[in-house]
Write an enzyme that holds these catalytic residues in place. Structure first.
Site, PDB file in Angstrom:
ATOM      1  N   MET A   1      11.532  24.203   1.580  1.00 25.92           N
ATOM      2  CA  MET A   1      10.646  23.427   0.709  1.00 25.92           C
ATOM      3  C   MET A   1      11.441  22.636  -0.332  1.00 25.92           C
ATOM      4  O   MET A   1      11.103  21.498  -0.661  1.00 25.92           O
ATOM      5  CB  MET A   1       9.649  24.356   0.016  1.00 25.92           C
TER       6      MET A   1
ATOM      7  N   LYS B   1       0.840  -1.212   0.000  1.00 30.36           N
ATOM      8  CA  LYS B   1       0.000   0.000   0.000  1.00 30.36           C
ATOM      9  C   LYS B   1       0.871   1.258   0.000  1.00 30.36           C
ATOM     10  O   LYS B   1       2.085   1.175   0.269  1.00 30.36           O
ATOM     11  CB  LYS B   1      -0.880  -0.013   1.257  1.00 30.36           C
TER      12      LYS B   1
ATOM     13  N   ARG C   1      -9.753   0.136  15.837  1.00 27.37           N
ATOM     14  CA  ARG C   1      -9.714   0.883  14.569  1.00 27.37           C
ATOM     15  C   ARG C   1     -10.755   0.206  13.685  1.00 27.37           C
ATOM     16  O   ARG C   1     -11.907   0.116  14.095  1.00 27.37           O
ATOM     17  CB  ARG C   1      -8.279   0.863  14.016  1.00 27.37           C
TER      18      ARG C   1
ATOM     19  N   TYR D   1      16.430  29.709   6.736  1.00 30.02           N
ATOM     20  CA  TYR D   1      15.380  30.532   7.352  1.00 30.02           C
ATOM     21  C   TYR D   1      15.517  30.590   8.874  1.00 30.02           C
ATOM     22  O   TYR D   1      15.756  29.582   9.533  1.00 30.02           O
ATOM     23  CB  TYR D   1      14.008  29.946   7.023  1.00 30.02           C
TER      24      TYR D   1
HETATM   25  C1  PLP Z   1      -0.031  -1.639   6.819  1.00 29.13           C
HETATM   26  C2  PLP Z   1      -0.615  -2.911   7.302  1.00 29.13           C
HETATM   27  C3  PLP Z   1       0.178  -4.057   7.501  1.00 29.13           C
HETATM   28  C4  PLP Z   1       1.681  -4.037   7.393  1.00 29.13           C
HETATM   29  O1  PLP Z   1       2.219  -3.615   8.613  1.00 29.13           O
HETATM   30  P1  PLP Z   1       3.804  -3.589   8.858  1.00 29.13           P
HETATM   31  O2  PLP Z   1       3.930  -3.155  10.262  1.00 29.13           O
HETATM   32  O3  PLP Z   1       4.353  -2.595   7.898  1.00 29.13           O
HETATM   33  O4  PLP Z   1       4.281  -4.966   8.593  1.00 29.13           O
HETATM   34  C5  PLP Z   1      -0.445  -5.229   7.823  1.00 29.13           C
HETATM   35  N1  PLP Z   1      -1.784  -5.287   7.976  1.00 29.13           N
HETATM   36  C6  PLP Z   1      -2.571  -4.188   7.846  1.00 29.13           C
HETATM   37  C7  PLP Z   1      -4.036  -4.318   8.062  1.00 29.13           C
HETATM   38  C8  PLP Z   1      -2.021  -2.967   7.526  1.00 29.13           C
HETATM   39  O5  PLP Z   1      -2.808  -1.884   7.406  1.00 29.13           O
END
Ligand code: PLP
Length: 399
Positions: free
Chosen positions: A321, A41, A139, A273
């Site tokens: 930036m 992802k 969650r 800056y």
């Molecule tokens: C992002 C994610 C993972 C991967 O987690 P890592 O700590 O990067 O291995 C696994 N399961 C779900 C549901 C996630 O959202």
């Protein structure tokens, strides 16, 4: 017609696909016999989703995991035909393209399952659905109270031929702290949830609870499959416990650039800056052409180190930036000379974990946010060893 020689990059992300393949092999060894889901992802945590996915498949990953359906469809568009799971949607999203593309989707609730059933009915194709139970992260996923109803609705949906329940899963809250009591508590709730699903007549192909940290530290929770993200990229999921090297992982990302300018200034010169850095002596400054517009955190100002002109140097003053400045002392560095922000750490450069500690965050955020105008280049591909793929951009670019 000859192509003009490419100009050397101003700032680039080099992704070592051999490291990805190595990490997949290391994880597969570690979890002995369980299926591995490579989590790609968020554009492969900043490494490039389709390229990392391909390397992970080559190294034997049975599953790919992404958050949202567009990511899964981008994997399909790039030619991936294997198992892919998604897990995040809002009411009203169109499930039909994902169902038609044989993507496994996740249901958190009966309402979500109903939307998936509608899509399957319209298409005349059963949807592959996994049910997520919230075992304590609070969650996504069904609460314990709602789980029996979700299971019953899924049993009914299977009988109607609209869905196939391919998995039951959950997610840890504290797996980066292996001794945290929440881990055992979540595992117990998960066992209860799986049992209830199976007693009700579901036959999930995969039951899964572990992310990278769980996969590496909690053998009892590995079930049929582990979902590994950060470890795939060679970074430690448990930095307080083990380094990536101790876990046999190789960081896949190197971020580097070249000085846009090197110049001499007087003692007492305020740098960048706010003049939060002032030169103590007459000195040489180097200007690095990467800034927060490229994902270099502003929190790295006066804190993070980079490798330049032969040694590690702390960023002098504020990250802007588009650029930041180094105090090079009496080094004879030249404009165009290399600067390594972070990498695997084996040539003296800092790691993404070092940057995370300097910036008060986790390595995940450092690598995932790097991008912007940097070029991304892949090394370690068997077919074409060095492939420039242009500016970091939308999913599937350069494939
Ligand atoms: C992002 C994610 C993972 C991967 O987690 P890592 O700590 O990067 O291995 C696994 N399961 C779900 C549901 C996630 O959202």
């Amino acid at each position: 017609m000859s192509t003009p020689a490419p100009s050397p990059p101003r700032a680039e992300i080099v992704v070592d696909l051999d490291a990805v393949r190595h990490n997949v092999a290391t994880l597969r060894d570690a979890v002995g016999g369980r299926a591995l889901m490579a989590v790609v992802k968020a554009d492969g945590y900043g490494h490039g989703m389709t390229e990392v996915a391909r390397a992970a498949r080559e190294a034997g990953a049975e599953w790919l995991g992404v958050a949202v359906m567009e990511e899964a469809l981008a994997l399909r568009a790039a030619g991936d035909t294997g198992r892919v799971l998604t897990w995040l949607a809002v009411p009203g999203e169109d499930y039909r393209p994902a169902v038609a593309a044989a993507v496994d989707v996740t249901a958190y609730s009966v309402a979500e399952l109903d939307e998936i059933r509608d899509a399957a009915r319209e298409l005349g194709t059963p949807a592959r659905v996994q049910l997520k139970v919230d075992t304590g992260l609070s969650r996504g996923g069904s609460t314990e109270q709602d789980w029996p109803d979700l299971v019953l609705a899924a049993v009914e949906a299977e009988r109607s031929g609209e869905v196939t329940v391919t998995g039951v899963w959950s997610h840890f809250a504290c797996s980066d702290e292996p001794d945290h009591p929440a881990n055992a508590a979540q595992e117990a709730v998960f066992r209860w949830a799986v049992e209830l699903a199976e007693r009700s007549g579901l036959t999930p192909e995969v039951r899964h609870l572990c992310n990278s940290a769980g996969a590496l530290t909690r053998p009892s929770a590995r079930f049929d499959l582990v979902r590994c993200g950060i470890a795939l990229y060679g970074l430690s999921p448990v930095p307080e416990v083990s380094t990536s090297a101790e876990l046999g992982l190789v960081p896949a990302m190197t971020v580097q650039g070249r000085f846009a300018m090197v110049k001499e200034v007087r003692a007492g010169s305020g740098v960048s800056y706010g003049h939060s850095y002032v030169t103590a002596h007459d000195t040489t400054l180097g200007v690095v052409p990467a800034g927060y517009g490229d994902g270099v955190p502003r929190h790295a100002s006066s804190r993070a180190e980079v490798l330049a002109a032969g040694r590690r140097r702390t960023i002098a003053g504020r990250v802007c930036m588009d650029q930041f400045v180094l105090d090079l002392g009496d080094s004879d560095a030249q404009a165009g000379d290399p600067v390594v922000l972070f990498g695997p750490g084996d040539a003296g450069e800092p790691t993404a974990q070092d940057w995370a500690e300097a910036c008060g965050t986790i390595s995940y955020e450092i690598v995932t946010r790097i991008g912007g105008r940097m070029q991304r280049r892949y090394v370690g591909k068997p077919d074409s060893p060095e492939t420039p793929t242009g500016l970091v951009g939308s999913y599937g670019e350069g494939t």
